[in-house]
Design an enzyme around this catalytic site. Structure first.
Site, PDB file in Angstrom:
ATOM      1  N   HIS A   1      74.924  74.521  44.324  1.00 34.59           N
ATOM      2  CA  HIS A   1      74.258  75.598  43.416  1.00 34.59           C
ATOM      3  C   HIS A   1      73.867  77.091  43.981  1.00 34.59           C
ATOM      4  CE1 HIS A   1      69.762  76.396  41.801  1.00 34.59           C
ATOM      5  NE2 HIS A   1      70.686  76.563  40.872  1.00 34.59           N
TER       6      HIS A   1
ATOM      7  N   HIS B   1      69.131  86.316  42.993  1.00 36.93           N
ATOM      8  CA  HIS B   1      68.455  85.159  41.659  1.00 36.93           C
ATOM      9  C   HIS B   1      67.043  85.878  41.015  1.00 36.93           C
ATOM     10  CE1 HIS B   1      66.375  82.012  39.910  1.00 36.93           C
ATOM     11  NE2 HIS B   1      67.604  81.854  39.749  1.00 36.93           N
TER      12      HIS B   1
HETATM   13  O1  G3P Z   1      73.844  78.018  36.851  1.00 32.93           O
HETATM   14  C1  G3P Z   1      72.723  76.914  37.269  1.00 32.93           C
HETATM   15  C2  G3P Z   1      71.907  76.774  37.388  1.00 32.93           C
HETATM   16  O2  G3P Z   1      71.644  78.323  38.028  1.00 32.93           O
HETATM   17  C3  G3P Z   1      70.943  77.936  36.086  1.00 32.93           C
HETATM   18  O3  G3P Z   1      69.286  78.877  36.668  1.00 32.93           O
HETATM   19  O4  G3P Z   1      67.438  79.503  37.802  1.00 32.93           O
HETATM   20  O5  G3P Z   1      68.987  78.386  39.237  1.00 32.93           O
HETATM   21  O6  G3P Z   1      69.793  80.569  37.929  1.00 32.93           O
HETATM   22  P1  G3P Z   1      69.139  79.377  37.352  1.00 32.93           P
HETATM   23 MG    MG Z   2      71.894  80.423  38.596  1.00 26.71          MG
END
Ligand code: G3P
Ligand code: MG
Length: 234
Positions: free
Chosen positions: A6, A47
Site C-alpha cells: 500500500h 497521495h
Molecule cells: O487503494 C486502496 C487505498 O489506498 C484507498 O485509500 O486513501 O489509502 O488511497 P487511500
Molecule cells: Mg491509495
C-alpha cells in the site's frame, strides 16, 4: 490471497516513493498500489492534494509547477516520483494498482501507460486502475476496456457489490472496517475479486483469509507475507 504493498512498503519507507516501491519488490509482493495526481500535464505519485504531510513543501500540489514539486523532499531525500519512474521500476515484476486521485486528463494517463507498454516490460494484464471516482472509471472502461478497473468504496453499499458490477470492474476494493462474508459472497457471485484496504494487524489478516478475500493492501508487506506463510503451515 494476493498482497499489494500500500503506497509501496509505506510502513517502512516514505510512502509513494521509489524507496518504498523497491522495499515492496524486495518483499516479493504480488502487487504495488500507488496514488496519482496530475500536475502541469504530468503524472506524479503522491497521495495527498496537500504537500505538508509527506513532503518538505506546503500548499496544494496543483498550486506549484512540476519543477518545484520535483525539488521537494518526499522523505529520506526521496523525490516525488513520476508515473514513468514507477513503471520503469515495477514493469514485469508484479502487478501495479494505479489509484487515480486528482486526474482530469485521462488521455494523459493512457499516454503514460502506452509508452510504458512499448518501452518497458510492462504487461497490460498487470495494470489495475482504481478510484473512488466511479464516473472516471466508467469513462476509462468505455474508452480502454482492456484495462482492468478496481472500484473503490469507503462505505458498505446498500446493494453490496452491484455498483462494481455496473462499472464492469475486475475488482471491488473495500475498507477493512466494513468487510463481511455476505459482501464477499455477493461480489464473488458477480464475478468480482475482493481486495481489502488497509490490513496490517495480524488478527485482521487472519480474518481476511477466513473470509476468502482475494487480496489485501498492506503497509508492511514483509511482515504480512511471513504471517501468511506461517498461517499456511498450520
Ligand atoms: O487503494 C486502496 C487505498 O489506498 C484507498 O485509500 O486513501 O489509502 O488511497 P487511500
Ligand atoms: Mg491509495
Amino acid at each position: 490471497m494476493l498482497i499489494f504493498a500500500h503506497r509501496g512498503a509505506s510502513g517502512v519507507e516514505p510512502e509513494n516513493t521509489l524507496r518504498a516501491i523497491k522495499a515492496a519488490l524486495d518483499a516479493n509482493v504480488d502487487g504495488i498500489e500507488i496514488d496519482l495526481h496530475e500536475v502541469d500535464n504530468k503524472l506524479l505519485v503522491i497521495h495527498d492534494r496537500w504537500l505538508h504531510r509527506t513532503t518538505s513543501g506546503s500548499g496544494q500540489v496543483y498550486h506549484h509547477d512540476y519543477e518545484h514539486l520535483r525539488s521537494l523532499d518526499a522523505g529520506n531525500g526521496e523525490t516525488i516520483p513520476t508515473l514513468d519512474e514507477v513503471f520503469s521500476l515495477i514493469a514485469g515484476k508484479c502487478k501495479i494498482n494505479i489509484e487515480l486521485k486528482g486526474i482530469n486528463n485521462i488521455a494523459l494517463l493512457y499516454s503514460y501507460i502506452d509508452n510504458a507498454l512499448i518501452s518497458t516490460n510492462l504487461n497490460a494484464a498487470d495494470i489495475l486502475i482504481s478510484s473512488f471516482n466511479h464516473r472516471l472509471l466508467h469513462k476509462i472502461h468505455q474508452q480502454r476496456p482492456e484495462f482492468a478497473i478496481g472500484a473503490l468504496t469507503a462505505c458498505y453499499p446498500l446493494e453490496y457489490a452491484l455498483f462494481a458490477e455496473k462499472l464492469n470492474a475486475y475488482s471491488v476494493h473495500l475498507d477493512v472496517n466494513f468487510i463481511s462474508k455476505h459482501f464477499v459472497n455477493d461480489a464473488h457471485q458477480r464475478g468480482l475479486k475482493v481486495f481489502v484496504y488497509t490490513v496490517d494487524e495480524l488478527e485482521d489478516i487472519n480474518t481476511m483469509k477466513a473470509l476468502g478475500v482475494d487480496g489485501i493492501f498492506s503497509n508492511f508487506p514483509t511482515r504480512t507475507k511471513s504471517h501468511l506463510a506461517h498461517l499456511n503451515t498450520l
